[in-house]
Write a protein that holds these residues in place. Sequence first.
Motif, PDB file in Angstrom:
ATOM      1  N   ASP A 196       0.756  -1.230  -0.053  1.00  0.00           N
ATOM      2  CA  ASP A 196      -0.170   0.052  -0.133  1.00  0.00           C
ATOM      3  C   ASP A 196       0.884   1.290   0.021  1.00  0.00           C
ATOM      4  N   ASP A 197       1.941   1.156   0.774  1.00  0.00           N
ATOM      5  CA  ASP A 197       2.891   2.345   0.970  1.00  0.00           C
ATOM      6  C   ASP A 197       3.449   2.834  -0.418  1.00  0.00           C
ATOM      7  N   VAL A 198       3.955   1.732  -1.045  1.00  0.00           N
ATOM      8  CA  VAL A 198       4.793   1.849  -2.382  1.00  0.00           C
ATOM      9  C   VAL A 198       3.341   2.576  -3.507  1.00  0.00           C
ATOM     10  N   ILE A 199       2.457   1.914  -3.539  1.00  0.00           N
ATOM     11  CA  ILE A 199       1.496   2.518  -4.435  1.00  0.00           C
ATOM     12  C   ILE A 199       0.860   3.783  -4.112  1.00  0.00           C
ATOM     13  N   GLU A 200       0.582   3.852  -2.949  1.00  0.00           N
ATOM     14  CA  GLU A 200      -0.028   5.299  -2.517  1.00  0.00           C
ATOM     15  C   GLU A 200       1.317   6.479  -2.925  1.00  0.00           C
ATOM     16  N   GLY A 201       2.437   6.107  -2.455  1.00  0.00           N
ATOM     17  CA  GLY A 201       3.740   7.021  -2.598  1.00  0.00           C
ATOM     18  C   GLY A 201       3.722   7.394  -4.086  1.00  0.00           C
ATOM     19  N   TRP A 202       3.457   6.535  -4.936  1.00  0.00           N
ATOM     20  CA  TRP A 202       3.691   6.822  -6.487  1.00  0.00           C
ATOM     21  C   TRP A 202       2.508   7.430  -6.822  1.00  0.00           C
ATOM     22  N   LYS A 203       1.381   7.285  -6.436  1.00  0.00           N
ATOM     23  CA  LYS A 203       0.321   8.198  -6.916  1.00  0.00           C
ATOM     24  C   LYS A 203       0.511   9.701  -6.312  1.00  0.00           C
ATOM     25  N   ARG A 204       0.889   9.757  -5.043  1.00  0.00           N
ATOM     26  CA  ARG A 204       1.348  11.201  -4.759  1.00  0.00           C
ATOM     27  C   ARG A 204       2.363  11.820  -5.378  1.00  0.00           C
ATOM     28  N   ASP A 205       3.150  11.066  -5.628  1.00  0.00           N
ATOM     29  CA  ASP A 205       4.513  11.944  -6.341  1.00  0.00           C
ATOM     30  C   ASP A 205       4.376  11.933  -7.958  1.00  0.00           C
ATOM     31  N   HIS A 206       3.526  11.201  -8.863  1.00  0.00           N
ATOM     32  CA  HIS A 206       3.466  11.238 -10.084  1.00  0.00           C
ATOM     33  C   HIS A 206       2.105  11.623 -10.499  1.00  0.00           C
ATOM     34  N   ALA A 207       2.189  12.288 -11.875  1.00  0.00           N
ATOM     35  CA  ALA A 207       0.773  12.534 -12.489  1.00  0.00           C
ATOM     36  C   ALA A 207       0.328  11.328 -13.135  1.00  0.00           C
ATOM     37  N   PRO A 208      -1.032  11.058 -13.303  1.00  0.00           N
ATOM     38  CA  PRO A 208      -1.679  10.012 -14.055  1.00  0.00           C
ATOM     39  C   PRO A 208      -1.454  10.027 -15.426  1.00  0.00           C
ATOM     40  N   VAL A 209      -1.510   9.012 -16.240  1.00  0.00           N
ATOM     41  CA  VAL A 209      -1.438   9.219 -17.733  1.00  0.00           C
ATOM     42  C   VAL A 209      -2.949   9.230 -18.010  1.00  0.00           C
ATOM     43  N   TYR A 210      -3.877   8.729 -17.465  1.00  0.00           N
ATOM     44  CA  TYR A 210      -5.205   8.778 -17.751  1.00  0.00           C
ATOM     45  C   TYR A 210      -5.980   9.293 -16.616  1.00  0.00           C
ATOM     46  N   ASP A 211      -7.138  10.000 -16.609  1.00  0.00           N
ATOM     47  CA  ASP A 211      -7.962  10.402 -15.504  1.00  0.00           C
ATOM     48  C   ASP A 211      -9.279  11.003 -16.172  1.00  0.00           C
ATOM     49  N   PHE A 212     -10.148  10.188 -16.011  1.00  0.00           N
ATOM     50  CA  PHE A 212     -11.466  10.573 -16.785  1.00  0.00           C
ATOM     51  C   PHE A 212     -12.860  10.003 -15.976  1.00  0.00           C
TER      52      PHE A 212
END
Length: 408
Positions: free
Chosen positions: A158-174
């Motif tokens: 969970d920590d790795v995934i949430e950290g990546w979401k926090r620090d990087h922009a998504p490629v798709y978001d709709f």
Amino acid sequence: MSTIAPFQALRPDPQFASQIASKPYDVLNSHEAREEAADNPYSFLHVTKSEIDLPPNIDIHSQEVYNKAKENLQSFIEKGLLLEEDNPCYYIYRLVMNGRSQTGLVCCSSVDDYEKGIIKKHELTRPDKEADRIHHMQTIRAQTGNVFLAYNSVGAIDDVIEGWKRDHAPVYDFVAGDGIGHTVWVVDDKGTIAAITSLFATEVPFTYIADGHHRAASAAKVRKALGKEASGAADYFLTTLFPSDQLQIMDYNRLVHDLNGSSVEEFTDLLQKEFFVGKVEKAFQPQRLHEFGLYVDGGWYKLVAKEGTFSTDPIGILDVTILQKNILDKLLAIKDPRTDKRIDFVGGIRGLQELERRVDSGEMKAAFSLYPVSIQQLFDIADSGEVMPPKSTWFEPKLRDGLLTHLI
């Protein structure tokens, strides 16, 4: 322990993502798919339900349909709608429905793990459905349908995934037309990829198929069928892994064509041998285990299973088992719900109004609403090696096809 791998996804150019992303092939019939894609030449349904581009009377399992899927996929690639990733990556996929979110890891899981039982099953598969996906995969040399896996939550993952979401922009978001939000991040850092692979190899002893038994079984059989032609990619199949504490199972309800010769009054009298039966004023959604709703002749009844109608083993305690044993089989002579044409199933996402509509139209005689199976019940059954009754679980929200495809 669980073996997963990154992969070079075939995925949309971001400007086309929301148009390409389509509902899973197995939640739409051909007519619904034609309507869904009617004004959208970019819909991935042209690949997953390619009969929509052929005459309406086409046999949907004919080779012509699979060839059309291959042609359409190649056209999407040639037009630049779909692009292959330069390097193997993991992908993080967040779904949001009605304010509730769940985040999974899109990866490739090992066919060997599936065959060894490290990826656990809880349902039987139907040969006709397997054959359809086998022919589709072999013809287009790609896995377009995602297998939805669950695992007991691990804080470090969970920590790795949430950290990546926090620090990087998504490629798709709709937000799709049905109001469900879809957000995807690309995990392309080699160190992070290695860390995720290692965490699953050391911290996740088993994963569980939540949705996609036919897709998983078909991937294993495609690898075997390809034999020496198989690339290393065929040793893996497309999956999204979700931690169990983020998942919600919805009810999966039943409709029957007739009451096996009984009148409604006779039927409700028979029910009272095994259930407490009471008339209710409005649509009844069960609130706890062993409660059921019955809709017949324009009215709703609340049913509560009496002691002795169920056991405490992982299968016997399920409400779908209680319904099957004490009503569908015993009273209605529906012995095998997988093959009997007198029964149909409706996912809870469609609401109780869909049950009422189909009964009121005269298409069906009666409907039963159920309390949903829990994630823990699913895990317990899979761990015991038992098989759930068919159509026991309905997961929402569902992943979209077309956003991430695995080439084999």
